[in-house]
Design a protein around this motif. Structure first.
Motif, PDB file in Angstrom:
ATOM      1  N   ALA A   1     -11.670  -8.067   5.459  1.00  0.00           N
ATOM      2  CA  ALA A   1     -10.942  -8.752   6.518  1.00  0.00           C
ATOM      3  C   ALA A   1     -10.634 -10.195   6.134  1.00  0.00           C
ATOM      4  O   ALA A   1      -9.811 -10.844   6.768  1.00  0.00           O
TER       5      ALA A   1
ATOM      6  N   TYR B   1      -6.210  -9.180  -2.050  1.00  0.00           N
ATOM      7  CA  TYR B   1      -6.428  -8.688  -3.402  1.00  0.00           C
ATOM      8  C   TYR B   1      -5.113  -8.154  -3.944  1.00  0.00           C
ATOM      9  O   TYR B   1      -4.466  -7.324  -3.331  1.00  0.00           O
TER      10      TYR B   1
ATOM     11  N   GLY C   1       0.446  -2.670  -5.159  1.00  0.00           N
ATOM     12  CA  GLY C   1       0.966  -1.534  -4.423  1.00  0.00           C
ATOM     13  C   GLY C   1       2.058  -1.885  -3.450  1.00  0.00           C
ATOM     14  O   GLY C   1       1.894  -1.733  -2.250  1.00  0.00           O
ATOM     15  N   LEU C   2       3.190  -2.319  -3.970  1.00  0.00           N
ATOM     16  CA  LEU C   2       4.322  -2.491  -3.068  1.00  0.00           C
ATOM     17  C   LEU C   2       4.892  -1.119  -2.803  1.00  0.00           C
ATOM     18  O   LEU C   2       4.888  -0.263  -3.677  1.00  0.00           O
ATOM     19  N   TYR C   3       5.377  -0.902  -1.590  1.00  0.00           N
ATOM     20  CA  TYR C   3       6.072   0.351  -1.324  1.00  0.00           C
ATOM     21  C   TYR C   3       7.508   0.165  -1.744  1.00  0.00           C
ATOM     22  O   TYR C   3       8.261  -0.558  -1.107  1.00  0.00           O
TER      23      TYR C   3
ATOM     24  N   LEU D   1      10.409   0.672   0.603  1.00  0.00           N
ATOM     25  CA  LEU D   1      10.494  -0.164   1.795  1.00  0.00           C
ATOM     26  C   LEU D   1      11.180  -1.474   1.400  1.00  0.00           C
ATOM     27  O   LEU D   1      11.075  -1.900   0.249  1.00  0.00           O
TER      28      LEU D   1
ATOM     29  N   GLU E   1      10.142  -5.058   5.389  1.00  0.00           N
ATOM     30  CA  GLU E   1       9.271  -3.975   5.846  1.00  0.00           C
ATOM     31  C   GLU E   1       7.904  -4.050   5.174  1.00  0.00           C
ATOM     32  O   GLU E   1       6.879  -3.786   5.798  1.00  0.00           O
TER      33      GLU E   1
ATOM     34  N   LEU F   1       4.476  -4.606   7.209  1.00  0.00           N
ATOM     35  CA  LEU F   1       3.389  -3.637   7.072  1.00  0.00           C
ATOM     36  C   LEU F   1       2.079  -4.362   6.799  1.00  0.00           C
ATOM     37  O   LEU F   1       1.076  -4.128   7.471  1.00  0.00           O
ATOM     38  N   TYR F   2       2.110  -5.265   5.816  1.00  0.00           N
ATOM     39  CA  TYR F   2       0.853  -5.940   5.488  1.00  0.00           C
ATOM     40  C   TYR F   2       0.415  -6.888   6.591  1.00  0.00           C
ATOM     41  O   TYR F   2      -0.770  -7.078   6.819  1.00  0.00           O
TER      42      TYR F   2
ATOM     43  N   ASP G   1       0.822  -6.264   9.742  1.00  0.00           N
ATOM     44  CA  ASP G   1       0.191  -5.374  10.710  1.00  0.00           C
ATOM     45  C   ASP G   1      -1.205  -4.970  10.243  1.00  0.00           C
ATOM     46  O   ASP G   1      -2.153  -4.967  11.016  1.00  0.00           O
ATOM     47  N   LEU G   2      -1.292  -4.601   8.961  1.00  0.00           N
ATOM     48  CA  LEU G   2      -2.566  -4.119   8.453  1.00  0.00           C
ATOM     49  C   LEU G   2      -3.615  -5.213   8.481  1.00  0.00           C
ATOM     50  O   LEU G   2      -4.791  -4.964   8.682  1.00  0.00           O
ATOM     51  N   GLN G   3      -3.175  -6.451   8.257  1.00  0.00           N
ATOM     52  CA  GLN G   3      -4.137  -7.539   8.250  1.00  0.00           C
ATOM     53  C   GLN G   3      -4.291  -8.172   9.624  1.00  0.00           C
ATOM     54  O   GLN G   3      -4.979  -9.182   9.773  1.00  0.00           O
TER      55      GLN G   3
ATOM     56  N   LEU H   1      -2.113  -9.661  11.758  1.00  0.00           N
ATOM     57  CA  LEU H   1      -1.483 -10.933  12.089  1.00  0.00           C
ATOM     58  C   LEU H   1      -0.673 -10.741  13.371  1.00  0.00           C
ATOM     59  O   LEU H   1       0.154  -9.843  13.463  1.00  0.00           O
ATOM     60  N   ALA H   2      -0.950 -11.582  14.362  1.00  0.00           N
ATOM     61  CA  ALA H   2      -0.280 -11.425  15.648  1.00  0.00           C
ATOM     62  C   ALA H   2       1.221 -11.669  15.489  1.00  0.00           C
ATOM     63  O   ALA H   2       1.635 -12.522  14.717  1.00  0.00           O
ATOM     64  N   PRO H   3       2.048 -10.919  16.253  1.00  0.00           N
ATOM     65  CA  PRO H   3       3.509 -11.018  16.098  1.00  0.00           C
ATOM     66  C   PRO H   3       4.030 -12.446  16.274  1.00  0.00           C
ATOM     67  O   PRO H   3       4.950 -12.864  15.557  1.00  0.00           O
TER      68      PRO H   3
END
Lengths: 365, 370, 567
Positions: C83, C87, C93-95, C98, C102, C106-107, C109-111, C113-115
């Protein structure tokens, strides 16, 4: 030229067999499929469960039932006493059909009148239903002759050529020769060029003095040899394990297999040369193999397909080879009869191989 | 759902839409399969070419043979000499020969036995058997008509009156198309899922994902939700095509169908996830998924080949194939209706398998690279 | 920030990690990473850098020892670390399917971070990375440098406290590298970010607060870069020479057992000696002058002290190309290449003469590789002319290709074949047979010191040896022309030296070499070079001419200067 091709060949065989994964693909799936298909893929019916609803309980209904019990095809599974029981046993798939004798069955027969027998079949699998119905008719016809001594005027005497007992294994197992050689050659060829492109070795190859024709030969021979070996193995298993007779000429069989392999390799190499990654190659092969098998006549006859679909099947090499395999196994056809199956495969092979060779040097990024 | 899962699901959908090979598996192949099985492939022998040889075309022979022209199952090919007909059979141009000898009419009038010779091409045993049945039908009809016309005593003392339930038209399409739904959902649920997760491992995106605060459960859930929705899409598409394009009846309730399909999808997803978690390689995952999920769904599920006709050992093996339960369920819900005795045991089996596969995946998924 | 602040952000104690059956990646490793600063992790290939990063990120479990990050032990609570962690693995690992936006979302959201925070977090990252105009582009369509910058931005959106970077600048052009560093410096300064960065570029390591030197899973040292340099005082010299004799001088120096390192630098040769005394040089005109040591000097000296011998392959061509006239061998005129409606190369012209080492330089996506592939006949030419020894290789008869040797950017030999099998295969494909094939394969095994590995799968070789094998395959048929596409990308400094030693030897014997590279210091080895920018030639000339024209002290600065003036 042959010197360079030789080195390419050595390399192709080494990569095929030194990599655990590609070795696995060439050996394991075909064997599993051979056994599963050989045993599981059958249209024969055997031990069909049925229910008896006999309101007659007379001499003749018992005689008919005794006849049914004597047949290995049928297996009595339930006795019903009233109409309301019919739906549940069929619904639950407990039995495949219910045979019903009306209360005056024996009486009518004794009086020389028609005494119908009702059969209610589970039609969920229409094919099974139709075949069961055919069997029942034969049983009743035989019964009529033997027990009632009524010989109808004009009576069909049926003989089956090539497959005297109509065993569907004799139909399916030779088909597996065509199916599995297709799968193996497609999987090995569809990946070769794509793998080399993905790993960059194709570039390395293209900067050497090797010509597209030499690459084509080098990429064709290994799957050809593997397909031939695999096909022969399946042939042997079909004859010695599954006991399917081989009545035709081995020369014709192998001539057909040779052309078939070339056509399949051609399609595989074309797919592979069009793909940039192995995944695309694999998907391409999958997208070709699945419809090709369905539209080959392997399980379902081509004649039953609509006209337009039948026309599409002319592009499918498996369709031709299936005819060659099945007839050389069960019949002993002269070459002239099989010629219409040979030349289309030769054309497919020539066109796809030429396209693949052209793509080697023209599909570049 | 929490934001991380929604984000993963959104990402997954974008990827499916932008990746041609995902589209091929999720949309193109199902539609091709549906069209092939709906329109192309059929086990019912119809319009079978049949050679008719009447050595002497007298009225008796004519009246018998006319039955073949009326039958929807045959395309009669009149041939004069038996040798020619045999050649046609050998070449595969006809599937059978009906042969009436020169004395057919005479023997028939004489009240004696007048044999009708039928030769079928036995190579395709299934078609041959159907042809036998149809020829017998034509013959019985002819006998009945003759008896009626000439007021003879019953030629057929025990006529068979058959009623075929669930599929009165006896269309193989009616059982092939519902069964196909199992194959299509296996494609999306197991094959596609196995490939996309293995791809994450191969491309290194899994390593990047794992180093974020996302939990392994969220990663798995993200995949499950996406491919579950995609599979449901496949289901709706298949059902719509089955009902409105191919006129397959749906006698059971749609919601029950949906419930069964959901359970099967979870099972398929479980298998796909398990395969890719173990292999971490697209190529191997694809191969294994085809061998242990796709092929069994085709061959060992009762979709085309009757399980009851298989050898006992193979029948036993089919109990390990989730598609087997789903195909039985599908054929019943579509053609027979909501029959609890069939539906609930199959649903229970699917639920157990879904729990097993998903549970095992959950058990071996660790947020570790080892 | 928790208080009291722990003195080390990451503390590693007695860490051992083995991979069955027999690889010991880390062996009793200990180190501490200072908070709020950038720490460099340097070491040759296979030293254990990546394993260490993964262990800190909680993606691997150690066999023995412990790692604590901000006072929490990683093995106990990896989620807590993750958290607070960013890394960036080597292959981030870029998509690829996307878009830039995007991927960022994605990252974020995963981490978690508030909108509402996003706009303010994205803006500086996008601006500094130069990605702002490309937010709608698919990540897979970005150039290598752009991808790395996007990867860094994705890792940074969650505002981590610790950043782990695994070789973030491999294959990245100088301009993008500078952008990456700017972002890092900014984050460290503004947010007190702690960074641990594995790198093969020692000029980068020099900018770190501290450097950890790792070798064969053990720590060789940890200190500030300047302290590393201390033992080097009086051992580093610079010899100014005219370009004509530079190559010969270099080879002579490298064969001297008293000399640990010698590289071309600007107008001369830089030398590191074993003992603090000037090198002895036969040429009376060459005068060694003592210069300030650099980290790279220290690194090479240190590794050589660990008994790392350089393998200096001597290549004697049995068939020397005709020497004498310096006629044009590679001619490129008005070369263009279009992909869809986009011109990757728009009108490039240059000429390479016999026996020249010619460099093709440029930022990622400048058109180097496209030009290179067109020359090799691996890509059709849209417009213009590209001939090698008078032939267009895509149309020329196969035998024309026998004149060139080719080494691709990434390892592209048959991985499942053994070293010997690869060599035999390529010898055969190049048309060698019989006795000559045998002697050439034996020559390759011996010259490139591959004999001990001959039965090993090419796939399992260490990177440096893979590179040697690729070079050996390209030289089997003694081609008069060599094409090398980023041959030293991702290779450690020792392997790079071996490599250039070989190229110089070949060039001396009249082989024409066309090479692409990102390393500007390597470009100094070239006789002449072109720098490409957006598919066009930005500048052409010898390294000296280009430096002089821009007034920059090094080619790297000249390159950045030239590109900046274009922006």
């Amino acid at each position: 030229m042959w010197h360079r091709i030789w080195h390419l060949l050595v390399k192709e065989f080494l990569t095929l067999f030194k990599d655990k994964r590609s070795r696995f693909v060439v050996i394991a799936p075909p064997l599993v499929q051979l056994l599963v298909f050989g045993y599981a893929a059958t249209f024969d019916i055997d031990r069909v469960p049925y229910a008896v609803y006999d309101e007659d309980r007379g001499r003749w209904s018992q005689a008919v039932l005794a006849r049914l019990r004597g047949s290995p095809v049928f297996e009595e599974a339930a006795h019903l006493d009233h109409d309301a029981q019919i739906a549940p046993v069929l619904d639950r798939r407990q039995v495949l059909f219910v045979i019903h004798f009306g209360s005056r069955f024996s009486e009518r027969l004794a009086r020389g009148r028609q005494a119908p027998v009702q059969v209610i079949l589970d039609g969920r699998n229409s094919n099974t239903a139709l075949i069961v119905l055919g069997y029942l008719r034969t049983v009743l016809a035989d019964f009529t002759v033997e027990h009632l001594h009524i010989v109808p005027p004009g009576r069909p005497v049926i003989r089956a050529w090539f497959n005297e007992n109509l065993q569907s294994r004799w139909f399916i197992v030779p088909g597996i020769v065509a199916l599995l050689t297709l799968v193996v050659t497609m999987v090995t060829t569809a990946l070769t060029v794509a793998r080399e492109r993905e790993q960059g070795t194709f570039d390395q190859l293209l900067v050497t003095p090797i010509t597209p024709f030499e690459i084509l030969v080098g990429k064709t021979i290994p799957p050809f040899v593997i397909g031939l070996a695999e096909g022969s193995l399946i042939l042997a298993v079909a004859v010695y394990w599954f006991g399917v007779p081989f009545r035709g000429s081995l020369t014709l069989f192998y001539a057909g297999m040779g052309l078939y392999l070339l056509a399949a390799i051609g399609v595989g190499l074309m797919i592979s040369s069009l793909s940039v990654t192995q995944q695309q190659g694999l998907m391409g092969a999958f997208l070709f193999v699945v419809p090709a098998v369905i539209l080959s006549g392997f399980a379902t006859p081509i004649e039953n397909m609509p006209e337009t679909v039948q026309r599409i099947t002319y592009l499918n090499p498996m369709r031709y080879f299936l005819v060659i395999v099945r007839t050389t196994f069960l019949a002993d056809p002269p070459f002239a009869l099989l010629w219409p199956q040979f030349w289309p495969m030769a054309i497919i092979a020539a066109v796809t191989m030429a396209t693949a060779a052209w793509l080697f040097r023209h599909r570049l990024y | 759902m929490n934001r991380r899962i929604t984000a993963l699901v959104r990402k997954e959908f974008i990827q499916v839409i932008r990746d041609p090979s995902s589209i091929a598996i999720a949309f193109v192949l199902p539609v091709i399969l549906l069209l092939l099985f709906g329109y192309g492939v059929s086990l019912d022998a119809k319009r079978v070419p049949l050679a008719l040889v009447a050595e002497r075309p007298d009225p008796a022979a004519q009246s018998f043979l006319s039955g073949f022209y009326r039958s929807p199952y045959f395309v009669p090919v009149p041939v004069e000499r038996m040798a020619d007909a045999e050649r046609l059979l050998e070449a595969g141009a006809v599937k059978g020969i009906v042969h009436l000898r020169a004395d057919f009419g005479r023997r028939l009038l004489g009240g004696g036995e007048a044999p009708i010779q039928l030769i079928v091409d036995g190579i395709d045993a299934n078609t041959a058997r159907l042809v036998q049945g149809y020829v017998t039908d034509v013959w019985l009809t002819w006998l009945q008509r003759r008896a009626d016309a000439e007021r003879l005593p019953a030629a057929i003392p025990i006529p068979l009156e058959s009623r075929i339930w669930y599929n009165a038209e006896v269309e193989s399409r009616n059982f092939l198309v519902p069964g196909l739904i199992a194959v299509i959902m296996t494609l999306i649920g197991a094959l596609l899922t196995a490939l996309v997760i293995a791809r994450e491992w191969e491309r290194g995106t899994m390593e990047a994902l794992m180093s974020t605060p996302v939990t392994m459960g969220e990663i798995l859930l993200g995949k499950i939700v996406t491919y579950f929705l995609l599979g449901t899409g496949g289901l709706l598409l298949s059902v719509a095509m089955a009902l409105w394009l191919f006129d397959v009846p749906l006698r059971g309730s749609f919601w029950l169908l949906w419930l069964g399909a959901s359970l099967f999808l979870l099972t398929a997803l479980g298998m796909g996830l398990l395969i890719s978690t173990v292999t971490r390689n697209q190529f191997v995952a694809g191969q294994i998924a085809i061998i242990v999920t796709f092929l069994p769904a085709f061959i060992l599920s009762g979709f085309i080949f009757e399980i009851r006709s298989m050898p006992t050992a193979i029948q036993w093996l089919t109990h390990l194939v989730p598609a087997r339960y789903f195909v039985a369920f599908l054929q019943t819900v579509f053609l027979a209706g909501d029959i609890g005795a069939v539906i609930w045991p199959n649903l229970a089996a699917l639920a157990v398998m879904a729990a097993l596969f998903l549970g095992r995946t959950w058990q071996i998924s660790r947020k570790r690279l080892e | 920030m928790p208080s009291p602040r722990p003195e080390a952000a990451v503390r590693i104690e007695a860490l051992t990690k083995t991979f069955p059956p027999a690889v010991t990646a880390l062996d009793d490793f200990a180190a501490a990473v200072r908070p709020g600063a950038i720490t460099g992790l340097i070491g040759p290939d296979g030293a254990g850098k990546t394993t260490l990063m993964r262990l800190i990120a909680g993606l691997l479990t150690p066999d023995r020892g412990r790692i604590t990050v901000f006072g929490t032990e990683v093995a106990e609570d990896p989620a807590w670390i993750q958290a607070r962690l960013g890394y960036m693995p080597q292959r981030f690992g870029l998509y690829e399917d996307l878009t830039v936006q995007e991927n960022l979302d994605l990252y974020a959201d995963l981490q978690g971070l508030a909108p509402q925070q996003r706009a303010e977090r994205y803006a500086p990252l996008l601006a500094m990375s130069g990605l702002a105009p490309f937010t709608g582009r698919l990540a897979g369509r970005l150039s290598g440098g752009m991808k790395q910058k996007l990867g860094l931005a994705c890792v940074l959106v969650g505002q981590p406290r610790l950043l782990l970077l695994d070789e973030p600048t491999v294959g990245v052009d100088p301009l993008s590298r500078r952008d990456l560093w700017r972002i890092l410096d900014d984050q460290v300064r503004k947010h007190g970010l702690t960074v641990l960065m594995a790198t093969a570029y020692l000029d980068e390591a020099e900018r770190c607060r501290e450097v950890i030197l790792i070798h064969r899973g053990r720590r060789l040292g940890q200190t500030s870069p300047s302290r590393f340099l201390e033992p080097m005082r009086g051992r580093v010299y610079y010899i100014r020479t005219p370009p004509a004799v530079r190559r010969r001088l270099l080879r002579e120096l490298l064969r001297d057992p008293d000399i640990l390192d010698a590289v071309v630098q600007s107008d001369g040769v830089r030398v590191v000696t074993r003992h603090p005394r000037p090198p002895s040089v036969t040429d009376p005109g060459a005068l060694p002058e003592a210069v300030e040591p650099r980290l790279e000097d220290a690194f090479v000296a240190r590794l050589r002290a660990e008994a790392e011998t350089l393998s200096m392959p001597e290549v004697r061509l049995s068939r020397r190309p005709r020497s004498g006239e310096r006629e044009p061998v590679i001619v490129v005129r008005g070369l263009k290449r279009r992909f869809g409606d986009f011109y990757a190369v728009k009108g490039v012209s240059f000429t390479v003469r016999r026996g020249e080492v010619f460099g093709l330089l440029g930022a990622n996506g400048a058109g180097k590789t496209t030009t290179f592939r067109m020359l090799c006949g691996l890509l059709p030419v849209t417009e213009g002319e590209a001939t090698v020894a008078g032939a267009d290789l895509r149309r020329a008869p196969a035998e024309a290709r026998a004149r060139l040797g080719y080494m691709a950017q990434k390892f592209s030999l048959y991985g499942h074949l053994s070293v010997q099998e690869n060599l035999t295969c390529f010898a055969g494909l190049y048309g060698l047979r019989g006795e000559r094939k045998r002697t050439r394969v034996a020559w390759a095994l011996q010259t490139f010191e591959l004999a001990p590995f001959r039965r090993q799968r090419a796939l399992d070789l260490p990177l440096g040896h893979k590179q040697r094998l690729a070079m050996a395959c390209a030289l089997l048929h003694e081609p008069p022309i060599l094409f090398l596409d980023e041959p030293t990308s991702g290779v450690d400094p020792l392997a790079r030296r071996e490599f250039w030693y070989l190229i110089n030897g070949l060039a001396e014997q009249g082989v024409t070499v066309l090479v692409t590279t990102h390393f500007m210091e390597e470009a100094e080895y070239c006789d002449r070079l072109v720098i490409l920018q957006a598919g066009e030639v930005l500048v052409e000339g010898s390294p000296e001419e280009i430096r002089r024209r821009t007034g920059a002290p090094s080619l790297e600065q000249a390159f950045i200067h030239l590109l900046e003036s274009q922006r």
